[in-house]
Design an enzyme around this catalytic site. Structure first.
Site, short mmCIF file in Angstrom:
data_model
loop_
_atom_site.label_atom_id
_atom_site.label_comp_id
_atom_site.label_asym_id
_atom_site.label_seq_id
_atom_site.Cartn_x
_atom_site.Cartn_y
_atom_site.Cartn_z
CG HIS A 192 13.88 -20.56 -33.73
ND1 HIS A 192 13.10 -21.65 -33.40
CD2 HIS A 192 14.50 -20.86 -34.88
CE1 HIS A 192 13.23 -22.55 -34.35
NE2 HIS A 192 14.07 -22.10 -35.26
NE ARG A 335 10.20 -16.68 -12.04
CZ ARG A 335 11.35 -16.19 -12.47
NH1 ARG A 335 12.35 -16.02 -11.63
NH2 ARG A 335 11.52 -15.89 -13.74
CD GLU A 434 13.74 -13.28 -7.10
OE1 GLU A 434 14.65 -13.48 -7.92
OE2 GLU A 434 12.55 -13.36 -7.41
CG ASP A 458 16.32 -10.49 -9.56
OD1 ASP A 458 16.74 -9.48 -10.13
OD2 ASP A 458 15.44 -11.23 -10.03
CB CYS A 505 16.67 -21.56 -9.01
SG CYS A 505 15.73 -20.12 -8.53
C1 PEP Z 1 17.15 -15.14 -9.95
O1 PEP Z 1 16.82 -13.97 -9.78
O2 PEP Z 1 18.19 -15.65 -9.48
C2 PEP Z 1 16.31 -16.03 -10.76
C3 PEP Z 1 16.56 -17.31 -10.85
O3 PEP Z 1 15.26 -15.49 -11.44
P1 PEP Z 1 15.39 -14.61 -12.79
O4 PEP Z 1 16.79 -14.78 -13.30
O5 PEP Z 1 14.36 -15.15 -13.70
O6 PEP Z 1 15.09 -13.24 -12.31
MG MG Z 2 14.84 -13.19 -10.17
#
Ligand code: PEP
Ligand code: MG
Length: 593
Positions: A192, A335, A434, A458, A505
């Site tokens: 928070h 997602r 990933e 990942d 991302c």
């Molecule tokens: C990633 O793996 O790059 C990703 C964006 O997902 P997370 O960080 O939530 O695993």
């Molecule tokens: Mg990921």
């Protein structure tokens, strides 16, 4: 050198220099044990009961005066009031006062210790962790017993607010204009405190190891929330350097904010969509404020964590629908659940797997718990009627898994039709790339999905064999490793050959060093934490595609990550010194302050 440097997790960037003020601190270490005379036992019991009642009444007042944007926290405050009113805690403390003839503070401490022992045997993570709430409430009662103030009222001027932890009930009544920065001993990235600090745009560091042991009330400190460091009683030299860094950071922020609503477009007209990653609904305001063109990654798992029961379809539907509506036609990519490994849910317990990152996580977990997966898919499809929505599956390893997930999606569509519920049956469905196996089969996968989103957090972990949560190997976590760059390029090319769009991302998307390289590969969109958007857009808008392609060509000729890092630094640092100083994870801020 500063007297002491302690570290934590930076959750809202910036620099603050000023006096420390402890709002609440773990009081346990400071409580005196006193024997009391038999004739004042009943007074002591009364003092305890009155302090508990005052703490509960104070919380009820906070609850009543919550501003509308914090109303969601009312339930949490209710649960804290319930702890205070639970007769067991008071009864146990009363027993110690009467039986051992000790002061109320010490008796309460003993009662909490008993509870800690009982809680430690509980298997369910969620319930076991609730002992934190009991401790937080015990601190409130202790501060009443000891006559300590928890408010900022007595303070003149502005301070850096330090706390063991900050619950919404603590921050609801704060005079925010007196606070330069937040720092807490507890808390993680999604706490928070971080959300509040980001929305107030002040620096914050949470999860600071040894905060209470190393900082005293009134001491002069520097909060470096670019790198997650606290300098206690800095020397003249450090003070001068950090004052300079703070001025540069603040004028840079003002500067980039002015243009953050312009599109992500290079000088020669290459358009890349600049989107935001969010974890909580409350972050939408930051997305819009920082010029996010849409939400490229909504990490939906946070609605499943820190609660006793699974969210219902309607609850999820309302959340997703509101998000789509508030984004008002801008893209929202949901997602599907990415639970397991570093993201746990109490209903299924913390798995005892030896290698959770390689275990039953993410899409594998959803395919094992199909009913739960279906509930989420139904909510997404129903909400998608409202806006410009898409969905993607995380951790897809290859075609078989993709088809299995799509089969569940197909069943869900049939069921929604049968139930006569309005839903979007044709929203784009993509996958996160990933895993190295998805990279190597990207060309095949591109034929069966609507888009790719590369999850480099990942992908780097699995390509280089590095646990992303293990500090000891973090030096090997190299976004510019030739294997990583070649993987990204392979996926982008496969997507384009298959006629689909590709986004990225992971954290790489917010690293100024990586942007020209991604542009050179002709990535279609990038998605990052909202605060990073203005700086990244500025880089894009001052670059040409020709120079990005030339840089990429030279990088792909390099054989080692060291050589690539050098090349990137030499060629990009001259052009964007501020962005790289403040935001790149590849540089240490010590080199520049
Ligand atoms: C990633 O793996 O790059 C990703 C964006 O997902 P997370 O960080 O939530 O695993
Ligand atoms: Mg990921």
């Amino acid at each position: 050198m500063a007297t002491k440097v302690i570290t934590g997790i930076p959750v809202s960037s910036g620099i603050a220099i000023g006096k420390a003020f402890f709002m609440n601190r773990r009081l346990y270490g400071f409580i005196p044990r006193q024997s009391i005379a038999a004739d004042i036992v009943s007074d002591e019991v009364a003092r305890l009961e009155e302090s508990i009642a005052r703490a509960a009444a104070e919380l009820s007042e906070v609850r009543e005066s919550l501003p509308p944007e914090l109303r969601d926290h009312a339930l949490l405050i209710d649960s804290h009031i319930t702890i205070l009113r639970d007769p067991k805690l008071a009864k146990s403390a009363r027993f110690y006062i009467e039986d051992m003839r000790i002061n109320a503070e010490w008796a309460l401490l003993k009662a909490v210790k008993d509870m800690e022992q009982a809680f430690s045997a509980i298997k369910d993570d969620y319930i076991r962790d609730r002992i934190q709430d009991v401790r937080l409430m015990a601190d409130r009662v202790l501060s009443k017993l000891m006559g300590l103030s928890t408010g900022l009222k007595a303070i003149e001027g502005r301070v850096i607010l330090l706390a063991h932890d900050l619950a919404p009930s603590d921050t609801a009544g704060l005079e925010v204009d007196k606070i330069m920065a937040f720092t807490t001993a507890e808390g993680g990235k999604t706490s928070h405190t971080g959300i509040l600090a980001r929305s107030l745009q002040i620096p914050a560091i949470v999860g600071v190891v040894g905060l209470e042991d190393n900082v005293q009330d009134g001491q002069f400190i520097i909060i470096d929330a670019l790198k997650g460091r606290i300098l206690v009683e800095p020397n003249e030299d450090e003070l001068a350097r950090y004052t300079d860094l703070q001025n540069r950071f603040e004028s840079y922020q003002k500067n980039i904010h002015r243009n953050c609503h312009q599109p992500g477009e290079t000088i020669d007209g290459y358009r890349v969509k600049v989107m935001a990653n969010i974890e909580l609904f409350e972050e939408v305001a930051a997305v819009l404020d920082h010029g996010g063109e849409g939400i490229g990654l909504y990490r939906t798992e946070y609605s499943y964590m820190n609660r006793k029961t699974l969210p219902s379809e309607d609850e999820l539907y309302e959340e997703y629908r509101d998000l789509a509506a508030i984004m008002d036609g801008r893209k929202v990519v949901y997602r599907t659940l990415d639970l397991g490994s570093d993201k746990y849910m109490s209903q299924y317990g913390q798995t005892q797997e030896r290698n959770p990152a390689l275990g039953l996580r993410s899409i594998r977990f959803c395919l094992r718990h199909k009913e739960m997966f279906k509930t989420q898919l139904r909510a997404i499809l129903r909400a998608s009627v409202e806006g410009n929505c898409a969905m993607m599956y995380p951790m897809i390893s290859g075609l078989r898994e993709l088809r299995e997930a799509n089969k569940v999606l197909f069943e869900v569509k049939q069921e929604l039709k049968r139930d006569g519920l309005p839903h979007a049956s044709d929203i784009p469905v993509g996958i996160m790339v990933e895993l190295p196996s998805a990279v190597m089969t990207a060309e095949l996968l591109a034929r069966e999905v609507d888009f790719f989103s590369i999850g480099t957090n990942d992908l780097i972990q699995y390509s280089l064999g590095i646990d992303r949560t293990n500090k000891d190997v973090s030096y090997l976590y190299q976004p510019l490793h030739p294997a990583v760059l070649r993987s990204i390029k392979l996926v982008v090319d496969a997507a384009h050959q298959g006629g689909i769009e590709v986004s990225l991302c992971g954290e790489v998307a917010s690293d100024p060093f990586c942007i020209p390289i991604l542009l050179g590969m002709q990535i279609d969109s990038i998605s990052m934490n909202p605060q990073a958007i203005p700086g990244i857009k500025r880089i894009i808008r001052q670059t040409t595609m020709d120079e990005c392609k030339e840089l990429l060509r030279r990088i792909l000729e390099c054989r080692t990550v060291t050589r690539i890092n050098r090349l990137v630094m030499d060629s990009i640092f001259q052009r964007f010194p501020e962005e790289l100083t403040f935001y790149s994870s590849l540089l240490d801020v010590d080199d520049f302050v």
